[in-house]
Design a protein around this motif. Structure first.
Motif, PDB file in Angstrom:
ATOM      1  N   VAL A 192     -19.060   4.566  -6.625  1.00  5.93           N
ATOM      2  CA  VAL A 192     -18.146   5.446  -5.916  1.00  5.93           C
ATOM      3  C   VAL A 192     -18.117   5.165  -4.429  1.00  5.93           C
ATOM      4  N   SER A 193     -18.114   3.912  -4.061  1.00  4.61           N
ATOM      5  CA  SER A 193     -17.964   3.576  -2.659  1.00  4.61           C
ATOM      6  C   SER A 193     -16.536   3.843  -2.218  1.00  4.61           C
ATOM      7  N   GLY A 194     -16.362   3.977  -0.930  1.00  6.39           N
ATOM      8  CA  GLY A 194     -15.108   4.491  -0.402  1.00  6.39           C
ATOM      9  C   GLY A 194     -13.861   3.810  -0.890  1.00  6.39           C
ATOM     10  N   ASN A 195     -13.788   2.491  -0.788  1.00  5.17           N
ATOM     11  CA  ASN A 195     -12.545   1.819  -1.127  1.00  5.17           C
ATOM     12  C   ASN A 195     -12.279   1.758  -2.613  1.00  5.17           C
ATOM     13  N   THR A 196     -13.318   1.643  -3.377  1.00  5.93           N
ATOM     14  CA  THR A 196     -13.124   1.380  -4.798  1.00  5.93           C
ATOM     15  C   THR A 196     -13.602   2.530  -5.669  1.00  5.93           C
ATOM     16  N   GLY A 197     -13.949   3.641  -5.014  1.00  3.15           N
ATOM     17  CA  GLY A 197     -14.472   4.752  -5.782  1.00  3.15           C
ATOM     18  C   GLY A 197     -13.543   5.176  -6.892  1.00  3.15           C
ATOM     19  N   LYS A 198     -14.048   5.203  -8.094  1.00  8.13           N
ATOM     20  CA  LYS A 198     -13.228   5.557  -9.240  1.00  8.13           C
ATOM     21  C   LYS A 198     -14.072   6.399 -10.169  1.00  8.13           C
ATOM     22  N   LEU A 199     -13.602   7.583 -10.465  1.00  3.26           N
ATOM     23  CA  LEU A 199     -14.318   8.483 -11.350  1.00  3.26           C
ATOM     24  C   LEU A 199     -13.651   8.483 -12.717  1.00  3.26           C
ATOM     25  N   TYR A 206      -6.331  10.616  -4.491  1.00  3.54           N
ATOM     26  CA  TYR A 206      -6.235  10.364  -5.928  1.00  3.54           C
ATOM     27  C   TYR A 206      -5.334  11.419  -6.581  1.00  3.54           C
ATOM     28  N   TYR A 239      -4.852  12.915 -10.497  1.00  3.76           N
ATOM     29  CA  TYR A 239      -5.397  12.959 -11.845  1.00  3.76           C
ATOM     30  C   TYR A 239      -4.493  13.819 -12.728  1.00  3.76           C
ATOM     31  N   GLN A 254      -4.615   5.837  -7.272  1.00  2.00           N
ATOM     32  CA  GLN A 254      -5.481   5.966  -6.112  1.00  2.00           C
ATOM     33  C   GLN A 254      -4.832   5.262  -4.933  1.00  2.00           C
ATOM     34  N   GLN A 305      -5.341   4.177  -0.788  1.00  2.00           N
ATOM     35  CA  GLN A 305      -6.185   4.005   0.374  1.00  2.00           C
ATOM     36  C   GLN A 305      -5.215   3.945   1.559  1.00  2.00           C
ATOM     37  N   GLY A 315     -13.438   8.004   2.440  1.00  2.00           N
ATOM     38  CA  GLY A 315     -13.141   6.608   2.193  1.00  2.00           C
ATOM     39  C   GLY A 315     -13.565   5.715   3.330  1.00  2.00           C
ATOM     40  N   GLY A 316     -12.983   4.539   3.371  1.00  2.00           N
ATOM     41  CA  GLY A 316     -13.327   3.595   4.420  1.00  2.00           C
ATOM     42  C   GLY A 316     -14.109   2.432   3.873  1.00  2.00           C
ATOM     43  N   ALA A 372     -17.912   2.860   3.787  1.00  2.00           N
ATOM     44  CA  ALA A 372     -18.407   4.129   3.257  1.00  2.00           C
ATOM     45  C   ALA A 372     -19.312   3.896   2.069  1.00  2.00           C
ATOM     46  N   GLY A 373     -20.328   4.694   1.983  1.00  2.00           N
ATOM     47  CA  GLY A 373     -21.203   4.664   0.819  1.00  2.00           C
ATOM     48  C   GLY A 373     -20.653   5.558  -0.248  1.00  2.00           C
ATOM     49  N   ASP A 380     -19.109   8.385  -2.094  1.00  2.00           N
ATOM     50  CA  ASP A 380     -18.305   9.485  -1.581  1.00  2.00           C
ATOM     51  C   ASP A 380     -18.102  10.543  -2.638  1.00  2.00           C
TER      52      ASP A 380
END
Lengths: 112, 117
Positions: free
Chosen positions: A93-100, B33, B35, B48, B50, B97-98, B101-102, B104
């Motif tokens: 779930v990192s910022g750019n590619t975060g997908k749940l 996002y 859903y 999604q 960005q 985001g970003g 970013a770790g 999120d």
């Protein structure tokens, strides 16, 4: 993205500790484990997230064994207001590619 | 801090009609996002963004669904024409985001409940 398996439903009583276990056998190295809570007519709400061992916040604890193939959400002393659907998610779930990817979730019913 | 705003909260239309949903994410959140949540199921990601670019729309039924986020802030999701199976709650979520970013958390809005008759 790793698939998760969790019980469809659980019942508990007020004041009890509730543990919901989620299986994610195919979890990848970069995946985090995240739990969301959803009340009727509301969007999901973040509860807790972890990578390994134990994470605790003011709402819950998350236990993750060393192999990370499962995790357990622990809710201490539940109340009626904790009745909700709880989702276990695994992903990067990192910022750019975060997908749940949400599964069906566990419906927790807390009884008086 | 204001949360994710969505409107309308409820919408009832007949099949083959068109409908649009609006979402305003938390201020400063780069990632947005949409859903779809069918009754009894978990939310399913449709698209999604960005900023104003699409990151993932692999699950969006592009023959009838479209979404845009032209200025990188608010977003609109449209269905045209609607089918009975589109009856669901449409949720919008955002994250800071970003690139650096770790992990999120995603912040969800209250959703729009669509009923197609």
């Amino acid at each position: 993205l790793a698939k998760t398996t969790q019980p469809i439903s659980m019942d508990s009583y007020e004041g009890q500790e509730v543990n919901i276990t989620c299986s994610h056998n195919n979890i990848a190295t970069n995946d985090y484990i995240t739990w969301y809570q959803q009340f009727p007519s509301q969007g999901p709400r973040f509860i807790i997230q972890g990578y390994k061992t134990k994470v605790t916040n003011e709402v819950a604890s998350l236990f993750i064994p060393a192999d990370r193939k499962s995790s357990t959400l622990s809710l201490p002393r539940v109340s009626l207001s904790d009745t909700a659907v709880y989702y276990c998610l695994v992903g990067e779930v990192s910022g750019n590619t975060g997908k749940l990817i949400f599964g069906q979730g566990t419906t927790l019913q807390v009884k008086p | 801090e204001a949360g994710v705003a969505q409107s309308p909260r409820y919408k009832i239309i007949e099949k083959r009609q068109s409908v649009a949903f609006w979402c305003n994410p938390i201020s400063g959140h780069a990632t947005l996002y949409w859903y779809q949540q069918i009754l009894g199921q978990g939310p399913k990601l449709l698209i999604q963004f960005q900023n104003n670019g699409v990151v993932d729309d692999s699950q969006l039924p592009k023959d009838r669904f479209s979404a845009e986020r032209l200025k990188g802030v608010d977003s609109t999701l449209k269905i045209q024409p609607a089918k009975l199976e589109d009856s669901a709650v449409y949720l919008c979520a955002s994250t800071p985001g970003g690139v650096l970013a770790g992990p999120d958390t995603q912040y969800f809005g209250p959703g729009t409940r669509l009923t197609v008759l």
